[in-house]
Design an enzyme around this catalytic site. Structure first.
Site, short mmCIF file in Angstrom:
data_model
loop_
_atom_site.label_atom_id
_atom_site.label_comp_id
_atom_site.label_asym_id
_atom_site.label_seq_id
_atom_site.Cartn_x
_atom_site.Cartn_y
_atom_site.Cartn_z
N TYR A 144 0.86 -1.19 0.00
CA TYR A 144 0.00 0.00 0.00
C TYR A 144 0.89 1.23 0.00
O TYR A 144 1.85 1.31 0.77
CB TYR A 144 -0.90 0.00 1.25
CG TYR A 144 -1.83 1.19 1.34
CD1 TYR A 144 -2.93 1.31 0.50
CD2 TYR A 144 -1.61 2.20 2.28
CE1 TYR A 144 -3.80 2.40 0.59
CE2 TYR A 144 -2.48 3.29 2.38
CZ TYR A 144 -3.56 3.38 1.53
OH TYR A 144 -4.42 4.46 1.63
N ASP A 239 9.32 2.85 -0.10
CA ASP A 239 8.28 3.55 0.62
C ASP A 239 8.49 3.24 2.11
O ASP A 239 8.09 2.19 2.61
CB ASP A 239 6.91 3.08 0.13
CG ASP A 239 5.77 3.82 0.85
OD1 ASP A 239 6.06 4.57 1.80
OD2 ASP A 239 4.61 3.63 0.45
N LYS A 267 4.04 9.75 8.15
CA LYS A 267 3.53 10.16 9.45
C LYS A 267 4.54 10.22 10.59
O LYS A 267 4.44 11.10 11.45
CB LYS A 267 2.38 9.24 9.81
CG LYS A 267 2.61 7.79 9.40
CD LYS A 267 1.31 7.01 9.30
CE LYS A 267 1.49 5.67 8.62
NZ LYS A 267 0.24 5.00 8.34
N1 PMP Z 1 2.82 4.20 2.28
C1 PMP Z 1 2.74 3.30 3.27
C2 PMP Z 1 3.76 2.21 3.34
C3 PMP Z 1 1.74 3.41 4.23
O1 PMP Z 1 1.67 2.50 5.21
C4 PMP Z 1 0.82 4.48 4.15
C5 PMP Z 1 -0.30 4.66 5.17
N2 PMP Z 1 -0.47 3.71 6.09
C6 PMP Z 1 0.95 5.39 3.10
C7 PMP Z 1 1.95 5.23 2.19
C8 PMP Z 1 0.00 6.54 2.98
O2 PMP Z 1 0.20 7.48 3.96
P1 PMP Z 1 -0.98 8.49 4.38
O3 PMP Z 1 -2.04 7.68 4.98
O4 PMP Z 1 -0.31 9.44 5.31
O5 PMP Z 1 -1.41 9.17 3.12
#
Ligand code: PMP
Length: 430
Positions: A144, A239, A267
């Site tokens: 994700y 990521d 975050k």
């Molecule tokens: N990349 C990864 C690996 C994530 O786990 C997440 C959210 N859990 C995101 C991107 C997206 O981040 P956001 O919810 O802050 O948009």
């Protein structure tokens, strides 16, 4: 436990908010419960509006690695707010934040701040496309990367939890530019490169998958991706929205010793405020406007409150010498405790863990190292387990396909309590 106020709050919320929530997994839909509405939190404890208290192992889905409302972070936000909340003009706090990230994350020489993980990954693939002049990206089934159109194709996290890995609203044009490979399967990546070699701008990967539950990269997988990308003139994007600053000061790239070209962060660097960032080698990052032609912008990017919280948090990490060893020690203790409880109760399960992120899969599989193996988990059993945990005052993710996070705020007593609650729940399930 009594939930009457949360039940009423959820009914009220659904009148004006789709599904009553601003992010789907919060609705507790897959565990078939009414979500608890939170009143406040401090350290490792959260309190709902009915006055129930829980030890929190969600940590706002990862970022709160020092726990909730850490004194120094709250003070930094307060101080910054006194001076104004946004200017839309540069501040030295942004440079301070950038310098900390560059110092800590080995492959990052320059970094651009954004407002969420989603923005970070969306911007990172635009940059990779601009830099390489190629259009396609390769992602992994069950990974994700936020809710950008290019990523909502066989996506993990809430998308699989709710059975919506491919979202309506994503155009066929967008979908055709996202190629799909299998996590921990280099052969599936090589096969795609055989056909699309000239067209792939980047491979994007969660270096430790966290959004199909924790799935650990097998030996050689990340290094293999590095080699395939380099050989074919594609970029490698890690990521690290979950793994950044969690597995090590320098994230998964430091932990596994494999360097990506671009890193996305989220975050964690906001210390709980809405933040994301992406960074990499200078010559790639300098393709961004205003130096280069790739456009990306944000009115609130580098927001002074978020910079204050984030840089305070990163400095806390740097000034806490036992930070990662303590996370590892507590997480290992919990891991061992759950394994022992599985054995005692005869419940079948697999616990995957890297550092302070872990998942207990309810499964008959011997191991979970692929998306298909993760999908063989018993989600009904997880739902039951979730309910029993909540009733014991343990707050975990309301989905089998997420992580449990240990933070620096958890005490040994908290870990003992979750091990005891786990045993009690597993006994009921057996
Ligand atoms: N990349 C990864 C690996 C994530 O786990 C997440 C959210 N859990 C995101 C991107 C997206 O981040 P956001 O919810 O802050 O948009």
């Amino acid at each position: 436990m009594q939930f009457s106020k949360s039940i009423e709050a959820f009914q009220q919320a659904q009148k004006s908010i789709p599904g009553g929530v601003n992010s789907p997994v919060r609705a507790f839909k897959s565990v078939k419960l009414n979500p608890v509405f939170i009143e406040s939190a401090k350290g490792a404890t959260i309190v709902d509006i009915d006055g129930n208290t829980y030890t929190d192992f969600v940590a706002s889905w990862g970022p709160l690695i020092f726990g909730h409302a850490h004194e120094k972070i709250v003070a930094a936000i307060n101080d910054a707010a006194q001076k104004g909340t946004s200017y839309g003009a540069p501040t030295t706090s942004e440079t301070e934040m950038a310098e900390l990230i560059v110092e800590m994350v080995p492959s990052v020489e320059k970094v651009r701040m954004v407002n969420s993980g989603t923005e970070a990954t969306m911007s990172a693939i635009r940059l990779a496309r601009g830099y390489t002049g190629r259009e396609k990206i390769l992602k992994f089934v069950g990974n994700y990367h936020g809710h950008g159109d290019s990523f909502l194709i066989k996506a993990g996290s809430g998308a699989i939890t709710l059975g919506l890995p491919d979202s309506p609203g994503v155009t066929a044009g967008n979908a055709k530019d996202t190629l799909l490979a299998n996590y921990n399967d280099l052969y599936s990546v090589e096969k795609i490169f055989e056909e699309e070699r000239q067209n792939i701008a980047a491979i994007i990967v969660e270096p430790v998958a966290g959004n199909m539950g924790v799935v650990v990269p097998e030996k050689g997988f990340l290094q293999g991706l590095r080699e395939i990308a380099t050989k074919n003139g594609s970029l490698l994007i890690f990521d690290e929205v979950i793994t950044g600053f969690r597995l090590a000061k320098g994230g998964a790239q430091e932990y596994f010793g494999v360097m990506p070209d671009i890193t996305t962060l989220g975050k964690i660097i906001g210390g709980g405020l809405p933040v994301g960032a992406y960074g990499g080698r200078k010559e790639i990052m300098d393709q961004l406007a205003p130096v280069g032609p790739v456009y990306q912008a944000g009115t609130l990017s580098g927001n002074p409150l978020a910079m204050a919280a984030g840089s305070t948090m990163l400095k806390l990490i740097l000034n806490t010498p036992d930070f990662y060893s303590e996370l590892e020690r507590k997480a290992k203790k919990l891991h061992k405790g759950i394994l022992s409880n599985l054995e005692t109760t005869g419940i079948n399960g697999v616990v995957n863990r890297v550092g302070s992120m872990m998942t207990l899969f309810f499964t008959n599989e011997e191991k979970v190292s692929s998306f298909d193996e993760a999908m063989n988990s018993n989600t009904d059993r997880y739902a039951e387990y979730f309910k029993l945990s909540l009733e014991s005052g343990i707050y975990i993710a309301p989905s089998q396909f997420e992580c449990l996070f240990v933070s620096y705020a958890h005490t040994d007593e908290d870990i003992d309590n979750i091990i005891a609650a786990n045993l009690k729940a597993l006994k009921k399930l057996s």
